[in-house]
Scaffold this motif. Structure first.
Motif, mmCIF file in Angstrom:
data_model
loop_
_atom_site.group_PDB
_atom_site.id
_atom_site.type_symbol
_atom_site.label_atom_id
_atom_site.label_comp_id
_atom_site.label_asym_id
_atom_site.label_seq_id
_atom_site.Cartn_x
_atom_site.Cartn_y
_atom_site.Cartn_z
ATOM 1 N N GLN A 330 0.837 -1.209 0.000
ATOM 2 C CA GLN A 330 0.000 0.000 0.000
ATOM 3 C C GLN A 330 0.873 1.262 0.000
ATOM 4 N N ASP A 331 1.937 1.228 0.794
ATOM 5 C CA ASP A 331 2.829 2.394 0.890
ATOM 6 C C ASP A 331 3.470 2.713 -0.448
ATOM 7 N N LEU A 332 3.869 1.639 -1.158
ATOM 8 C CA LEU A 332 4.504 1.826 -2.475
ATOM 9 C C LEU A 332 3.578 2.610 -3.386
ATOM 10 N N LEU A 333 2.324 2.145 -3.442
ATOM 11 C CA LEU A 333 1.356 2.790 -4.339
ATOM 12 C C LEU A 333 1.140 4.247 -3.936
ATOM 13 N N GLU A 334 1.010 4.468 -2.630
ATOM 14 C CA GLU A 334 0.749 5.838 -2.150
ATOM 15 C C GLU A 334 1.917 6.757 -2.490
ATOM 16 N N ARG A 335 3.139 6.238 -2.341
ATOM 17 C CA ARG A 335 4.324 7.069 -2.640
ATOM 18 C C ARG A 335 4.327 7.515 -4.094
ATOM 19 N N VAL A 336 4.025 6.573 -4.978
ATOM 20 C CA VAL A 336 4.036 6.893 -6.419
ATOM 21 C C VAL A 336 2.924 7.885 -6.736
ATOM 22 N N ALA A 337 1.748 7.614 -6.167
ATOM 23 C CA ALA A 337 0.608 8.505 -6.441
ATOM 24 C C ALA A 337 0.930 9.915 -5.953
ATOM 25 N N ALA A 338 1.531 10.006 -4.760
ATOM 26 C CA ALA A 338 1.843 11.329 -4.191
ATOM 27 C C ALA A 338 2.810 12.086 -5.095
ATOM 28 N N ALA A 339 3.790 11.338 -5.673
ATOM 29 C CA ALA A 339 4.797 11.982 -6.510
ATOM 30 C C ALA A 339 4.192 12.571 -7.778
ATOM 31 N N TYR A 340 3.124 11.965 -8.280
ATOM 32 C CA TYR A 340 2.570 12.429 -9.570
ATOM 33 C C TYR A 340 1.223 13.147 -9.442
ATOM 34 N N ARG A 341 0.722 13.269 -8.198
ATOM 35 C CA ARG A 341 -0.619 13.844 -8.039
ATOM 36 C C ARG A 341 -0.664 15.290 -8.537
ATOM 37 N N HIS A 342 0.395 16.016 -8.227
ATOM 38 C CA HIS A 342 0.417 17.435 -8.613
ATOM 39 C C HIS A 342 0.349 17.570 -10.142
ATOM 40 N N GLN A 343 1.189 16.790 -10.811
ATOM 41 C CA GLN A 343 1.203 16.844 -12.293
ATOM 42 C C GLN A 343 -0.154 16.434 -12.862
ATOM 43 N N ALA A 344 -0.739 15.400 -12.234
ATOM 44 C CA ALA A 344 -2.041 14.910 -12.707
ATOM 45 C C ALA A 344 -3.089 16.019 -12.573
ATOM 46 N N ARG A 345 -3.034 16.690 -11.426
ATOM 47 C CA ARG A 345 -4.005 17.761 -11.200
ATOM 48 C C ARG A 345 -3.831 18.849 -12.258
ATOM 49 N N GLN A 346 -2.596 19.154 -12.559
ATOM 50 C CA GLN A 346 -2.327 20.191 -13.572
ATOM 51 C C GLN A 346 -2.882 19.796 -14.936
ATOM 52 N N GLN A 347 -2.824 18.483 -15.210
ATOM 53 C CA GLN A 347 -3.325 18.023 -16.524
ATOM 54 C C GLN A 347 -4.813 17.677 -16.477
ATOM 55 N N ASN A 348 -5.411 17.952 -15.290
ATOM 56 C CA ASN A 348 -6.820 17.622 -15.074
ATOM 57 C C ASN A 348 -7.092 16.122 -15.302
ATOM 58 N N ILE A 349 -6.203 15.303 -14.723
ATOM 59 C CA ILE A 349 -6.369 13.842 -14.827
ATOM 60 C C ILE A 349 -6.547 13.291 -13.409
ATOM 61 N N LYS A 350 -7.504 12.378 -13.274
ATOM 62 C CA LYS A 350 -7.762 11.809 -11.956
ATOM 63 C C LYS A 350 -6.765 10.675 -11.709
ATOM 64 N N LEU A 351 -6.072 10.742 -10.580
ATOM 65 C CA LEU A 351 -5.095 9.679 -10.268
ATOM 66 C C LEU A 351 -5.536 8.993 -8.978
ATOM 67 N N ASP A 352 -5.954 7.736 -9.096
ATOM 68 C CA ASP A 352 -6.502 7.012 -7.937
ATOM 69 C C ASP A 352 -5.618 5.845 -7.543
ATOM 70 N N VAL A 353 -5.689 5.517 -6.263
ATOM 71 C CA VAL A 353 -5.055 4.271 -5.798
ATOM 72 C C VAL A 353 -6.176 3.355 -5.346
ATOM 73 N N LEU A 354 -6.237 2.198 -5.945
ATOM 74 C CA LEU A 354 -7.309 1.239 -5.625
ATOM 75 C C LEU A 354 -6.639 -0.039 -5.151
ATOM 76 N N SER A 355 -6.771 -0.340 -3.884
ATOM 77 C CA SER A 355 -6.100 -1.573 -3.481
ATOM 78 C C SER A 355 -6.979 -2.403 -2.566
#
Ligand code: ADP
Length: 483
Positions: A330-355
């Motif tokens: 779970q931590d792995l996924l959260e770390r990756v999502a956190a790293a790209y969330r800002h960029q995703a928001r800028q591109q208006n793309i939803k970035l979800d973690v589903l586990s």
């Protein structure tokens, strides 16, 4: 070597044929001699029996039999003649004279049969009995055959039981049989030689072709293909050779392509940096903050590229060191999502973690796994349009853990799918390589996943989206860790 193989095979065929012919010749000779002897003896005995019985019936007694037979034996020593070529033999004396090509010189007659009268007295002598000798009932039973007329025994035919030496005609017949066998053996040897040579050449033909093709490969002409002539071991060898040579050619092509790609990818940022530096040195451009930022970006790109290449070369050499530790998935996924969330928001793309609930810990190098998932997410961000969605998910079942990165972006053309994990492979080659697009992202992801003992695969549909699936074996990771 090839010639000697043909020779060896030919000699082997020849040897096998000759051994076969020799065995057949020996057996047939032994059987011919034995059966021939048996036939001749039986016919001689029949003839003798007929003659003595004729005599008895004509005279009513054995009187004068000695004289008759003595004179006959002197005149005609031979028993009935052997079959002449066709295997049939003549059964009487006259016949034996007719048809003889060269009448044999009569040797001293050796009587084959003797005769005793009803009292056991020897009338026609034969070894070891003497004329006039009285034989006991036991001797008669042992060495004789009773002669009967109308159920009454009138005498006994005596036999020595010793093998009779062959006469001249018989010897001639056996000699002719020997010659026929020799001729047959010679014929078979010649046929075996010719067939053996032809067969050996046919059998070694694929080998000759393979040798020629291998030589060409050794000289650097890698794309060789030999004809597949059979489904046997040689055919399989040809198939394997063709596959190997195609793979070699492909690998060679990729290597060349890669060298060109590396030169190109390193050259572009270097050109930009040197261009700026030269312009500033010559006073053509002002050294501004923005220009330094641009140069820094290019230098960063270069650094990343060199690091990626180093990672790949270490993976190739099997020297990629992993700092494994027990990491909550779970931590792995959260770390990756956190790293790209800002960029995703800028591109208006939803970035979800589903586990799934209760995800296990995994023995892995967290930095490397974050790098893998990061490459996949950054690709997804690149190929997903505004308003799209990217989903990072994890699921474990038994000893396996699945990590997926799914997007609903542009998708990958089916024809490109088998190649996207290749180094420097880009679907849109014409696209300018911005944002660190080097065509190495997926190659590195695969190398790192494989270093963890896992596999990575992709499913994609044009216009629908793409999903990358990483499969890791939890137990294998434990085992590797123990090692
Ligand atoms: P790059 O650095 O060019 O992205 P990668 O090795 O990461 O190189 O990817 C290889 C190619 O695979 C990319 O050029 C891209 O065309 C295709 N690709 C990778 N991920 C995706 C995705 N999520 N959607 C569509 N295409 C993708």
């Amino acid at each position: 070597m090839n010639r000697s193989l043909v020779l060896k095979l030919t000699l082997a065929f020849l040897l096998v044929s000759l051994v076969g012919v020799a065995l057949v010749a020996i057996f047939s000779r032994v059987i011919t001699v034995r059966e021939f002897d048996r036939l001749v003896s039986a016919q001689a005995k029949n003839s003798f029996t007929g003659e003595v019985l004729d005599h008895y019936q004509t005279h009513g007694s054995w009187q004068g039999i000695e004289t008759v037979f003595q004179s006959r034996t002197n005149r005609r020593p031979d028993p009935p003649s052997p079959p002449d070529g066709g295997g049939r033999k003549r059964s009487n004396d006259k016949g034996s004279r007719e048809g003889r090509e060269t009448p044999p010189t009569p040797p001293t007659p050796i009587p084959q049969f003797g005769l005793a009268d009803q009292t056991g007295q020897v009338l026609l002598r034969i070894e070891p009995y003497r004329s006039g000798q009285h034989l006991s009932a036991e001797q008669l039973a042992q060495g004789g055959t009773p002669l009967e007329i109308e159920g009454q025994q009138v005498g006994t035919i005596l036999e020595t039981g010793q093998p009779r030496p062959p006469n001249a005609l018989e010897e001639q017949y056996l000699a002719r049989t020997n010659i026929a066998l020799l001729i047959a053996a010679g014929g078979v040897a010649i046929i075996a030689l010719v067939l053996g040579l032809a067969l050996a050449r046919t059998l070694t033909r694929p080998l000759r072709e393979l040798t020629g093709a291998t030589r060409l490969v050794a000289q650097g002409d890698l794309a060789q293909e030999v004809p597949i002539r059979s489904k046997d071991e040689l055919g399989q060898l040809a198939v394997a050779f063709n596959r190997m040579s195609a793979d070699l050619a492909q690998a060679n092509h990729l290597r060349r392509q890669m060298t060109a790609d590396i030169a190109h990818d390193l050259g572009t940022p270097l050109t930009v940096i040197t261009g700026y530096i030269e312009a500033m040195r010559d006073g053509d451009l002002e050294p501004t903050q923005v220009r330094f930022e641009a140069m820094h970006d290019e230098a960063q790109h270069l650094k990343r590229l060199v690091l990626d290449l180093r990672t790949l070369s270490l993976a190739d050499a099997g020297e990629l060191s992993l700092n494994r530790e027990s990491v909550p998935v779970q931590d792995l996924l959260e770390r990756v999502a956190a790293a790209y969330r800002h960029q995703a928001r800028q591109q208006n793309i939803k970035l979800d973690v589903l586990s799934a609930a209760n995800l296990p810990h995994i023995e892995a190098d967290p930095e490397r796994m974050v790098q893998v998932l990061g490459n996949l997410v950054s690709n997804a961000l690149r190929y997903t349009p505004e308003g799209g969605q990217i989903r990072l998910a994890a699921r474990s079942e038994a000893a396996n853990l699945w990590l997926t990165v799914q997007d609903n972006g542009s998708g990958i053309p089916p024809a490109e799918l088998p190649h996207i994990f290749n180094r420097f492979y880009r679907v849109h080659k014409s696209r300018p390589q911005s944002n660190g697009q080097s065509g190495l992202g997926l190659a590195i992801a695969r190398a790192l996943v494989e270093a963890h003992g896992g596999t990575i695969s992709v499913k994609s549909e044009l216009g629908q989206g793409t999903i990358f699936i990483i499969k890791l074996n939890l137990r294998q990771n434990e085992k590797l860790d123990a090692v």
